[in-house]
Design a protein around this motif. Structure first.
Motif, mmCIF file in Angstrom:
data_model
loop_
_atom_site.group_PDB
_atom_site.id
_atom_site.type_symbol
_atom_site.label_atom_id
_atom_site.label_comp_id
_atom_site.label_asym_id
_atom_site.label_seq_id
_atom_site.Cartn_x
_atom_site.Cartn_y
_atom_site.Cartn_z
ATOM 1 N N LEU A 5 0.848 -1.186 0.000
ATOM 2 C CA LEU A 5 0.000 0.000 0.000
ATOM 3 C C LEU A 5 0.884 1.237 0.000
ATOM 4 N N ALA A 6 0.708 2.079 -1.000
ATOM 5 C CA ALA A 6 1.443 3.344 -1.087
ATOM 6 C C ALA A 6 0.487 4.499 -0.859
ATOM 7 N N PHE A 7 0.840 5.388 0.070
ATOM 8 C CA PHE A 7 0.106 6.633 0.242
ATOM 9 C C PHE A 7 0.888 7.745 -0.442
ATOM 10 N N THR A 88 -7.059 16.150 10.488
ATOM 11 C CA THR A 88 -7.942 15.246 11.227
ATOM 12 C C THR A 88 -8.813 14.444 10.271
ATOM 13 N N GLU A 89 -9.369 15.120 9.262
ATOM 14 C CA GLU A 89 -10.187 14.431 8.272
ATOM 15 C C GLU A 89 -9.353 13.415 7.498
ATOM 16 N N ALA A 90 -8.149 13.810 7.110
ATOM 17 C CA ALA A 90 -7.275 12.899 6.363
ATOM 18 C C ALA A 90 -6.902 11.684 7.202
ATOM 19 N N ARG A 91 -6.618 11.899 8.476
ATOM 20 C CA ARG A 91 -6.230 10.773 9.340
ATOM 21 C C ARG A 91 -7.341 9.731 9.405
ATOM 22 N N GLY A 92 -8.584 10.179 9.492
ATOM 23 C CA GLY A 92 -9.688 9.231 9.536
ATOM 24 C C GLY A 92 -9.773 8.394 8.266
ATOM 25 N N ARG A 93 -9.591 9.025 7.123
ATOM 26 C CA ARG A 93 -9.669 8.297 5.855
ATOM 27 C C ARG A 93 -8.454 7.393 5.662
ATOM 28 N N ILE A 94 -7.302 7.847 6.123
ATOM 29 C CA ILE A 94 -6.102 7.013 6.062
ATOM 30 C C ILE A 94 -6.269 5.786 6.951
ATOM 31 N N PHE A 95 -6.775 5.984 8.157
ATOM 32 C CA PHE A 95 -6.987 4.876 9.087
ATOM 33 C C PHE A 95 -7.915 3.823 8.476
ATOM 34 N N ARG A 96 -9.004 4.271 7.898
ATOM 35 C CA ARG A 96 -9.967 3.344 7.285
ATOM 36 C C ARG A 96 -9.318 2.583 6.126
ATOM 37 N N THR A 97 -8.553 3.283 5.311
ATOM 38 C CA THR A 97 -7.876 2.635 4.182
ATOM 39 C C THR A 97 -6.905 1.565 4.665
ATOM 40 N N LEU A 98 -6.169 1.863 5.719
ATOM 41 C CA LEU A 98 -5.225 0.883 6.271
ATOM 42 C C LEU A 98 -5.951 -0.383 6.732
ATOM 43 N N GLU A 100 -8.910 -1.476 5.767
ATOM 44 C CA GLU A 100 -9.563 -2.167 4.657
ATOM 45 C C GLU A 100 -8.564 -2.893 3.764
ATOM 46 N N VAL A 101 -7.403 -2.297 3.528
ATOM 47 C CA VAL A 101 -6.411 -2.904 2.637
ATOM 48 C C VAL A 101 -5.558 -3.934 3.374
ATOM 49 N N PRO A 150 -9.063 -4.647 12.527
ATOM 50 C CA PRO A 150 -7.702 -4.098 12.618
ATOM 51 C C PRO A 150 -6.761 -4.784 11.630
ATOM 52 N N MET A 151 -5.706 -4.079 11.260
ATOM 53 C CA MET A 151 -4.685 -4.688 10.418
ATOM 54 C C MET A 151 -4.077 -5.897 11.116
ATOM 55 N N SER A 152 -3.561 -6.797 10.321
ATOM 56 C CA SER A 152 -2.993 -8.028 10.864
ATOM 57 C C SER A 152 -1.743 -7.769 11.696
ATOM 58 N N ALA A 153 -0.977 -6.748 11.326
ATOM 59 C CA ALA A 153 0.275 -6.447 12.027
ATOM 60 C C ALA A 153 0.705 -5.033 11.674
ATOM 61 N N VAL A 154 1.642 -4.485 12.427
ATOM 62 C CA VAL A 154 2.238 -3.191 12.085
ATOM 63 C C VAL A 154 3.105 -3.394 10.838
ATOM 64 N N PRO A 155 2.833 -2.673 9.742
ATOM 65 C CA PRO A 155 3.562 -2.957 8.504
ATOM 66 C C PRO A 155 4.935 -2.307 8.464
ATOM 67 N N PRO A 156 5.906 -2.988 7.884
ATOM 68 C CA PRO A 156 7.198 -2.359 7.621
ATOM 69 C C PRO A 156 7.045 -1.285 6.555
ATOM 70 N N ILE A 157 8.055 -0.415 6.439
ATOM 71 C CA ILE A 157 7.929 0.769 5.586
ATOM 72 C C ILE A 157 9.141 0.953 4.691
ATOM 73 N N TYR A 158 8.870 1.285 3.422
ATOM 74 C CA TYR A 158 9.871 1.843 2.523
ATOM 75 C C TYR A 158 9.488 3.288 2.239
ATOM 76 N N HIS A 159 10.484 4.175 2.215
ATOM 77 C CA HIS A 159 10.270 5.565 1.830
ATOM 78 C C HIS A 159 10.776 5.759 0.406
ATOM 79 N N MET A 160 9.898 6.265 -0.471
ATOM 80 C CA MET A 160 10.288 6.512 -1.860
ATOM 81 C C MET A 160 11.285 7.667 -1.936
ATOM 82 N N CYS A 161 12.056 7.685 -3.004
ATOM 83 C CA CYS A 161 12.962 8.804 -3.279
ATOM 84 C C CYS A 161 12.362 9.609 -4.424
ATOM 85 N N PRO A 162 11.743 10.756 -4.134
ATOM 86 C CA PRO A 162 11.004 11.479 -5.161
ATOM 87 C C PRO A 162 11.900 12.348 -6.037
ATOM 88 N N ILE A 163 11.364 12.767 -7.176
ATOM 89 C CA ILE A 163 12.092 13.706 -8.017
ATOM 90 C C ILE A 163 12.269 15.020 -7.258
#
Length: 244
Positions: A5-7, A88-98, A100-101, A150-163
């Motif tokens: 999942l990429a945000f 605050t609004e974004a956090r709620g939608r991010i939480f739900r997406t996490l 659900e995915v 709830p999500m199955s576990a705390v997910p590991p993270i990669y940070h992209m390197c943007p232009i």
């Protein structure tokens, strides 16, 4: 099969990782891109806000169709995103997406706990908010009162390197076979190509090509995308890693 999942803060930010997503999908993995903002202030000064949002969504759909990933459109107005209410609004939608995915791995903009940030405040927030919510979303005491699993576990993270950001990756993904498809996805963003040519005096398509070639030169292939692994406890990448 793993779920990635990429945000991203804006439509077009997924291009930083488009080649990697294509490789993962071809390897049989599930990839989801969640775009937080809706293009309400993104270029197109001669259009109404509603028209800008419609065009942004249409371009995002066209780009991600070429990539082949699933999408989520969180629809936060760009001009509201930095405000406390917008976050605050974004956090709620991010939480739900996490919830659900239920990702096995997250891909985010540069942000905490890295010491590197890129050029846009929206990108900082698009790293920090999912980072914070992805811990809470694995806790049943946060998810179940909202009627979510709830999500199955705390997910590991990669940070992209943007232009536009001089970052030194610690992980590279060979995208040589996917570079032209990545640039085809970039070409879907006619509004951004025009805006960045005028506002920043850059060729949006060629900047993506150049960065892919430069990162490829760092790891000995014609084209690559770069990432930084999160150094934080409980975020180290294990089974759901990236291809090389």
């Amino acid at each position: 099969m793993a779920t990635y999942l990429a945000f991203v803060a804006h439509r077009d930010d997924e291009l930083n990782i488009a080649g990697t997503l294509m490789r993962l999908i071809d390897d049989g993995h599930r990839c989801v891109v969640a775009c937080i903002t809706n293009g309400s202030r993104g270029g197109l000064a001669d259009r109404t806000e509603d028209e800008r949002k419609r065009i942004a969504h249409s371009e995002f759909d066209a780009s991600t169709a070429i990539i082949g990933c699933e999408t989520r459109w969180l629809d936060i107005n760009e001009h509201d995103f930095p405000s406390p209410e917008g976050q605050t609004e974004a956090r709620g939608r991010i939480f739900r997406t996490l919830c659900e995915v239920d990702p096995d791995c997250l891909i985010l903009h540069p942000g905490p706990p890295l010491t590197q940030y890129d050029y846009h405040e929206h990108h900082w927030l698009a790293a920090r908010l999912p980072y914070a919510e992805s811990y809470s979303a694995s806790n049943p005491n946060y998810a179940r009162p909202l009627g979510l699993t709830p999500m199955s576990a705390v997910p590991p993270i990669y940070h992209m390197c943007p232009i536009g950001t001089p970052m030194v990756p610690d992980r590279y993904v060979n995208i040589t076979d996917y570079l032209e498809r990545k640039l085809a996805a970039a070409n879907c963003y006619e509004s951004q190509v025009a805006f960045l040519a005028e506002h920043d005096k850059v060729n949006f398509i060629e900047v993506h090509r150049a960065q892919s070639i430069v990162y490829g030169s760092y790891c000995g292939v014609p084209a690559a995308e770069g990432f930084n692994t999160s150094p934080a406890w409980n975020r180290l990448v294990a089974e759901a890693g990236l291809p090389e």
